[in-house]
Write a protein that holds these residues in place. Structure first.
Motif, short mmCIF file in Angstrom:
data_model
loop_
_atom_site.label_atom_id
_atom_site.label_comp_id
_atom_site.label_asym_id
_atom_site.label_seq_id
_atom_site.Cartn_x
_atom_site.Cartn_y
_atom_site.Cartn_z
N ILE A 299 0.84 -1.19 0.00
CA ILE A 299 0.00 0.00 0.00
C ILE A 299 0.87 1.25 0.00
CG2 ILE A 299 -0.25 0.34 2.48
CD1 ILE A 299 -3.28 0.46 1.97
N TYR A 371 -0.82 9.50 6.25
CA TYR A 371 -1.40 10.59 5.47
C TYR A 371 -1.06 10.50 3.98
CZ TYR A 371 -2.87 14.94 3.62
OH TYR A 371 -3.47 15.85 2.83
N MET A 373 -0.41 7.97 2.33
CA MET A 373 -1.08 6.81 1.77
C MET A 373 -2.52 7.13 1.41
SD MET A 373 -1.71 3.23 3.47
CE MET A 373 -3.31 3.86 3.88
N PHE A 374 -3.20 7.84 2.29
CA PHE A 374 -4.58 8.22 1.98
C PHE A 374 -4.61 9.14 0.78
CE2 PHE A 374 -5.29 7.65 6.71
CZ PHE A 374 -5.59 6.32 6.52
N ASP A 376 -2.58 9.12 -1.59
CA ASP A 376 -2.32 8.28 -2.75
C ASP A 376 -3.60 7.55 -3.16
OD1 ASP A 376 -0.95 7.08 -4.75
OD2 ASP A 376 0.00 5.58 -3.50
N ALA A 377 -4.31 7.04 -2.14
CA ALA A 377 -5.49 6.24 -2.45
C ALA A 377 -6.63 7.09 -2.96
CB ALA A 377 -5.92 5.49 -1.20
N TRP A 378 -6.85 8.23 -2.36
CA TRP A 378 -8.03 9.00 -2.71
C TRP A 378 -7.78 10.05 -3.77
CZ3 TRP A 378 -9.25 9.27 3.10
CH2 TRP A 378 -9.92 8.11 3.45
N PHE A 379 -6.61 10.66 -3.74
CA PHE A 379 -6.34 11.72 -4.72
C PHE A 379 -5.46 11.19 -5.84
CE2 PHE A 379 -5.86 14.19 -0.52
CZ PHE A 379 -7.21 14.03 -0.25
N ASN A 380 -5.03 9.89 -5.68
CA ASN A 380 -4.10 9.29 -6.63
C ASN A 380 -2.86 10.16 -6.80
OD1 ASN A 380 -3.19 7.33 -8.38
ND2 ASN A 380 -3.98 8.42 -10.15
N GLN A 381 -2.36 10.66 -5.71
CA GLN A 381 -1.19 11.53 -5.79
C GLN A 381 -0.11 11.00 -4.87
OE1 GLN A 381 -1.31 13.52 -8.00
NE2 GLN A 381 -3.49 13.76 -8.32
N GLN A 382 1.12 11.07 -5.34
CA GLN A 382 2.22 10.69 -4.47
C GLN A 382 2.71 11.93 -3.75
OE1 GLN A 382 2.50 9.18 -7.85
NE2 GLN A 382 1.25 7.66 -6.83
N LEU A 383 2.40 12.01 -2.48
CA LEU A 383 2.80 13.17 -1.70
C LEU A 383 3.83 12.74 -0.66
CD1 LEU A 383 -0.78 14.41 -0.96
CD2 LEU A 383 0.68 15.16 -2.80
N SER A 384 4.58 13.68 -0.19
CA SER A 384 5.50 13.39 0.89
C SER A 384 5.14 14.25 2.09
CB SER A 384 6.93 13.72 0.48
OG SER A 384 7.36 12.82 -0.50
N VAL A 385 5.08 13.64 3.27
CA VAL A 385 4.96 14.45 4.47
C VAL A 385 6.36 14.87 4.91
CG1 VAL A 385 4.32 14.42 6.88
CG2 VAL A 385 2.76 13.56 5.18
N LYS B 34 -8.21 0.31 -2.30
CA LYS B 34 -8.76 0.64 -3.61
C LYS B 34 -8.35 2.08 -3.90
CE LYS B 34 -13.06 -0.93 -1.67
NZ LYS B 34 -14.45 -0.52 -1.57
N ALA B 35 -8.20 2.40 -5.11
CA ALA B 35 -7.80 3.77 -5.39
C ALA B 35 -8.81 4.44 -6.30
CB ALA B 35 -6.43 3.79 -6.03
N TYR B 39 -9.37 11.99 -8.28
CA TYR B 39 -9.73 13.02 -7.33
C TYR B 39 -8.76 14.20 -7.33
CZ TYR B 39 -10.96 15.46 -3.12
OH TYR B 39 -11.34 16.42 -2.24
N SER B 85 9.00 12.26 -4.55
CA SER B 85 8.21 12.44 -5.78
C SER B 85 8.63 13.70 -6.52
CB SER B 85 6.72 12.51 -5.47
OG SER B 85 6.41 11.92 -4.26
N THR B 147 3.76 18.41 -0.59
CA THR B 147 4.56 18.56 -1.80
C THR B 147 4.50 17.28 -2.61
OG1 THR B 147 6.46 17.82 -0.57
CG2 THR B 147 6.17 20.21 -0.79
N PRO B 166 2.57 14.87 -8.35
CA PRO B 166 3.39 15.07 -9.54
C PRO B 166 2.54 15.34 -10.78
CG PRO B 166 3.97 13.04 -8.41
CD PRO B 166 2.76 13.56 -7.75
#
Lengths: 641, 188
Positions: A299, A371, A373-374, A376-385, B34-35, B39, B85, B147, B166
């Motif tokens: 995940i 955070y 991970m969520f 990533d799952a919901w916004f389909n974005q790879q973010l870094s905290v 699930k993704a 969004y 990223s 970020t 990204p």
């Protein structure tokens, strides 16, 4: 012989059935009678462990013999690999890691059965819970991640090789030791549940938990320290902690475990700590299992990530939710709040403060880990905290904890007065102010206020702890064998050494990326790094370039360093082999980057003062845990039922 | 010194809190498996840039204000060198910079500026100017969640689009380019 891997598969199935049978026996203890049920459960668990070990051994054999008909071997090994790495390749991927997890759970169950000799409801229930966990995890392996899947009849001629990053001595020890700690918390978990099923004397429970908690915590500490050291020299980034999700997954049980470690001892003296004891025992292993889920479900994106498969994630999530949910439901229904005159300025008060702060730390790390991970799952974005969050939030808490550490061990139970601490406080406060004032001239480095403050707190802790440690050692050799006191001081000293390491490395490290041709040199802080030459190098499964650096420090002997850039053929993966010259005060660290132009290379050079103190501190903390564990006797009293 | 809830209700409260957090966490993790691929946080109304005056990451003596970002539609990239990223995205930023001549302004979030300078010296600098936001004040004022993040500004410095995470080439061509061109038309 072609059927041998099937033997391992079969052994794992047997092991699963035996663990299920143990659960049934623990449930049917009233019908069978305690003595008979215990006898049967004992032999069952011995059988479960035997088949677990057999299954592990068969897979090990498949690796040793390059049996590429086993898909997992074909994916993680190759004929050219050195034998030791072939064997360790067993835990180089998802399926094998889970088998190692299960093996270690079997070994801990076995350990419990050997220690807990007599039959009692408590022992039976504990064994039953352990068997239930075993059943869950072996079913998980068989159902979703079977390492014995075959590639028949078309057997590959050679395997895909072990991930080159893992072909390193650190990989031999780090995973098993870490898992010993991780999985070891299953014992306190099972014991707490067993107690909740049939509550009795909590102080005896605490005594029984002492030994497994101490062993597990020490292994976990050692495992994390090893991992940090390995990441430092192998990943080629020069960092020692990345706040990587998987690192956090091991840090959370460690923080919880630290609270548990203190509460176990407190609860053996004060029954009022029973609730903390039960809560933390459940909490700690829940964090271990959550960590397993985070790593195994794929995940998260991380340096440790294995192949992602949502089926695995779902299975393990359902299993964890049911176990943890049921455990805490039982806790919520059964725990007894005891009347308690709690004063903040007493040993009890400070221990409660410690527990609270550590649980808060776990929550902070959990939030920061999940955070992205969520997102990533919901916004389909790879973010870094990222480190700024963790550092900003956790550093003040850690400083507070260190301040607590320098006087909490000396405070009395029940009630104490500030008066007793007046003189030492005045001395420490006064000398701190003076030290802060003259530090500018006293210390050879420029430090900012926070680093200076941290250093001061660590220095106080070192002085206070060293003083008590020497006193404790003296008593120890005159016959007053108090392992616990010695262990505590050793651990606390380790924490302060670790803190000094963290503060000074973070503040004073110098990193520089330069472009060098053979014959060229660069100067960093008075040290000259000269690239003398480049030559080719090779091994059984790689070829590469080896650079020869001479490092000339002011007024000191010259050092030769040989960083390498290797290219591993089977996986077509370039790997940086850093070269480090280390002494207790300074690391000289060179990592070879990429060739830029004709014979010119990008090179990363770091000067890392006091970085060794990190791992020295970690080892001392683990040593403290081991001393405590060695000094713990398994209580012979069977007060619980 | 401690908040204490006693008796039957206290017990029920504790139990409820613990079980709810377990259930909540499990639900979130289940969702995490699930993704939902499409969004984006909504940008309900157009937002003007906050006021700021922060040092240039490449030469700290020079201060940058919102004025510097106005005059023509532009891209804002919020990133940091500790963010994996963002590092992975750098090649993409370079490509956008080379292929199109929209100005890209960078905001570096809570970072060691020496690392940033080294990184850009090595990998190339696609940014027209780079703001060093070491305290995170600008990033908080912009409402950035994490970020990397991308913003599209019009010539007057009003934020028209916000993109978390990204940037992909597809996304840039489908959403960013038409918007930038539209904003330019409007300005003329």
């Amino acid at each position: 012989m072609i059927w041998i891997p099937e033997l391992g598969h079969l052994a794992l199935i047997f092991s699963l059935y035996l663990s299920l049978f143990s659960c049934g026996l623990a449930l049917a203890k009233n019908q069978l009678g305690l003595a008979l049920a215990w006898k049967l459960v004992r032999s069952n668990i011995i059988g479960q462990a035997f088949f677990g070990i057999l299954s592990f051994g068969v897979l090990l054999l498949a690796f040793a013999q390059d049996d590429f008909s086993v898909a997992y071997v074909a994916h993680n090994s190759t004929t050219e690999l050195a034998l030791i790495y072939k064997l360790c390749a067993l835990w180089g991927g998802h399926e094998g890691s889970m088998l190692l997890w299960y093996l270690i759970l079997c070994l801990w169950s076995l350990w419990f059965i050997v220690k807990a000799k007599a039959s009692s409801v408590f022992n039976l229930n504990t064994a039953g819970v352990l068997a239930l966990l075993g059943a869950g995890f072996s079913l998980f392996i068989l159902k979703t991640s079977n390492p014995f899947t075959r590639l028949l009849p078309n057997i590959p001629i050679n395997g895909a090789d072990l991930n080159p990053l893992l072909q390193d001595p650190g990989f031999i020890l780090h995973p098993p030791i870490l898992y010993l700690g991780y999985v070891g918390f299953a014992l306190p978990f099972a014991m707490a549940l067993a107690y909740l099923l049939a509550p009795d004397n909590i102080q005896v429970l605490a005594q029984k938990m002492q030994s497994p908690v101490r062993w597990a915590w020490s292994f976990l500490t050692l495992g994390i320290t090893l991992g940090s050291w390995w990441a430092y020299y192998e990943l080629g980034w020069g960092g020692w902690w990345f706040w990587d999700p998987v690192e956090n997954a091991s840090l959370m049980p460690w923080l919880g475990g630290t609270a548990l470690l203190h509460s176990v001892r407190a609860a053996s003296k004060r029954a009022q700590f029973g609730n903390w004891l039960l809560f933390l025992a459940l909490f700690c292993f829940s964090m271990s299992m959550l960590g397993t889920f985070l790593v195994r479900s794929g995940i998260l994106t991380s340096v440790h990530a294995f192949a992602a498969d949502p089926g695995r994630g779902r299975f393990i999530l359902i299993f964890i939710t049911l176990t943890v949910g049921a455990a805490f439901l039982l806790y919520g229904l059964r725990y007894q709040a005891m009347p308690w005159q709690l004063r903040l300025f007493s040993k009890e008060g400070l221990l409660v403060t410690l527990n609270t702060l550590l649980v808060v730390c776990v929550a902070i790390v959990l939030l920061g880990t999940l955070y992205p991970m969520f997102a990533d799952a919901w916004f389909n974005q790879q973010l870094s905290v990222g480190p700024p969050y963790f550092n900003k939030v956790l550093i003040p808490i850690f400083l507070l904890l260190m301040m607590l550490m320098s006087f909490a061990p000396y405070i009395r139970w029940s009630q104490d007065s500030w008066q007793r601490f007046k003189r030492p406080l005045i001395y420490i406060g006064g000398s701190s102010v003076i030290f802060g004032g003259v530090s500018r001239w006293l210390l050879p480095w420029q430090l900012d206020a926070l680093a200076l403050f941290g250093l001061l707190v660590a220095a106080i802790l070192i002085l206070v702890t060293l003083y008590s440690l020497v006193k404790g050692l003296k008593k120890f050799f005159y016959g007053q064998r108090r392992f616990d006191t010695l262990a505590m001081h050793c651990g606390h000293l380790g924490i302060s050494v670790l803190a000094v390491g963290i503060i000074l490395t973070s503040a004073l490290s110098v990193e520089k990326d330069v472009l060098l041709k053979p014959g060229e040199a660069t100067v960093i802080n008075g040290t000259t790094f000269k690239l003398e030459g480049l030559e080719s190098t090779w091994g059984p499964n790689f070829e590469g370039v080896k650079a020869n650096f001479s490092v000339q420090r002011a007024n000191k002997a010259m050092i030769q360093l040989f960083p390498e850039k290797r290219f591993y053929m089977p996986r077509e993966m370039p790997i940086t082999e850093t070269a480090i010259y280390a002494n207790i005060f300074m690391d000289y660290y060179i990592a070879l980057g990429e060739p830029v132009a004709d014979n010119q290379w990008s090179v990363k050079i770091c000067l890392k003062p006091f970085v060794r103190w990190l791992w020295l501190g970690g080892l001392m903390i683990a040593l403290g845990g081991l001393i405590a564990a060695l000094g713990t006797r398994w209580p012979t009293t069977q007060v619980i039922n | 010194m401690m908040l204490r809830v006693n008796g039957q209700w206290g017990r029920r409260l504790h139990l409820a809190i613990i079980l709810l957090s377990i259930a909540g966490l499990s639900y979130l993790l289940w969702q995490g498996l699930k993704a939902n691929p499409n969004y984006q946080p909504p940008l309900h109304k157009l937002k003007a840039l906050p006021d700021f005056s922060l040092p240039n990451a490449l030469c700290p003596e020079q201060l940058i204000t919102p004025m510097a970002w106005q005059g023509q539609p532009a891209l804002i990239h919020i990133w940091a060198s500790w963010c994996q990223s963002c590092i992975a995205e750098h090649k993409m930023v370079q490509q956008i910079h080379q292929a199109y001549d929209w100005p890209i302004y960078g905001v570096v979030y809570q970072d060691d500026m020496q690392m940033v300078q080294q990184w850009l010296a090595h990998q190339g600098n696609p940014y027209q100017s780079l703001v060093a936001d070491e305290q995170g004040s600008l990033v908080v004022a912009l409402g950035t969640l994490a970020t990397p993040e991308w913003l599209v500004l019009d010539a007057k410095g009003v934020i028209h689009l916000r993109h978390l995470g990204p940037l992909t080439e597809k996304k840039f061509k489908q959403q960013f380019l038409p918007l930038l061109q539209h904003l330019k038309q409007e300005h003329l």
